[in-house]
Scaffold this active site. Sequence first.
Site, short mmCIF file in Angstrom:
data_model
loop_
_atom_site.label_atom_id
_atom_site.label_comp_id
_atom_site.label_asym_id
_atom_site.label_seq_id
_atom_site.Cartn_x
_atom_site.Cartn_y
_atom_site.Cartn_z
N ASP A 1 -1.85 29.82 -53.13
CA ASP A 1 -2.54 28.79 -51.80
C ASP A 1 -3.54 27.72 -52.83
O ASP A 1 -3.74 26.63 -52.05
CB ASP A 1 -3.48 29.68 -51.16
CG ASP A 1 -2.66 30.51 -50.03
OD1 ASP A 1 -1.54 30.05 -49.85
OD2 ASP A 1 -3.30 31.43 -49.48
N LYS B 1 -33.90 30.04 -54.53
CA LYS B 1 -34.21 31.16 -53.32
C LYS B 1 -33.28 30.86 -51.81
O LYS B 1 -32.48 29.70 -51.85
CB LYS B 1 -35.70 30.69 -52.82
CG LYS B 1 -35.92 29.36 -52.22
CD LYS B 1 -37.30 29.17 -51.79
CE LYS B 1 -37.66 27.80 -51.14
NZ LYS B 1 -39.12 27.92 -50.83
N HIS C 1 -31.21 32.11 -42.11
CA HIS C 1 -32.01 32.15 -43.43
C HIS C 1 -31.03 33.09 -44.07
O HIS C 1 -30.79 34.08 -43.97
CB HIS C 1 -33.13 32.88 -42.88
CG HIS C 1 -33.98 33.00 -44.20
ND1 HIS C 1 -34.67 31.75 -44.94
CD2 HIS C 1 -34.48 34.04 -44.91
CE1 HIS C 1 -35.41 31.89 -45.96
NE2 HIS C 1 -35.28 33.23 -45.96
N SER D 1 -13.65 32.86 -45.54
CA SER D 1 -14.32 33.13 -44.29
C SER D 1 -14.21 34.53 -44.04
O SER D 1 -15.04 35.42 -43.38
CB SER D 1 -13.95 32.26 -43.44
OG SER D 1 -14.41 32.69 -42.08
#
Length: 251
Positions: A51, A124, A140, A156
């Site tokens: 792919d 972070k 977050h 995904s």
Amino acid sequence: MKVLGIFHKPSLKSVAEKFSEILFDENFHVEYVGSEIPSIEVDLTLVLGGDGTFLKAAHKVRNPLVGFKGGRLGFLSSYTLGDFDKFLEDLKNENFERDIRYFLKAGDFYTLNEVLLIRDPVQKMVDIQIFFQDGDFYFHADGLIISTPTGSTGYSLSLGGPIMLPNVNSFVITPVAPQFLASRSIIVPDDEEIIVRIDQEINLILDGMDFGKVREVNLKKSRRRIVILRPKDYNFSKSIKEKLGYGKRFL
């Protein structure tokens, strides 16, 4: 279709050359064989590889593509390398269906599989806000992935996103390693324009290619598309059963 090109990953050079010889013997003109795509117009490009190789070709050509699986999964491939005789018969008889896939536009760039926004390893966690017509969402997390139906069987999926059938007119948005368990994938229609804002610069990766760092990106469905030629007996459901074992009856 008479004029063909063959684009291959480097390890499949000898296979590509053999395919070219067979096509020549069958009176098809092969304009080029290589691991780079020249600026030459052809009627059809054969892609030998996985792919990743197919995505490289999709970004470089505008003519129809047909893939031969030479990698691990090969969701974009229509044949295996051992299916060349079947392909040749389909080519002679023009026994193909057109599978049309659209690109997603991210700013000034295009992606066929997905947009990945991801922090550096020593950075972070980031605050991400997504805006679209009906409102906004906040995450977050380490990053965010926005996938087309084509990309829904890739990165995904490994993040817990759903498999989408190729003709579904939607995108799927999935946070990467979110802090809160409730932060799950959301599917949005592909006629939405999506704005993603992040509280600090993170990496923008499109189809595995690095496009630098961003704090904001605008996303929308593009009119740009590719055409994948499939044999008329191709079946997407059968493909994901074979490649992923999804929905397969084991007992």
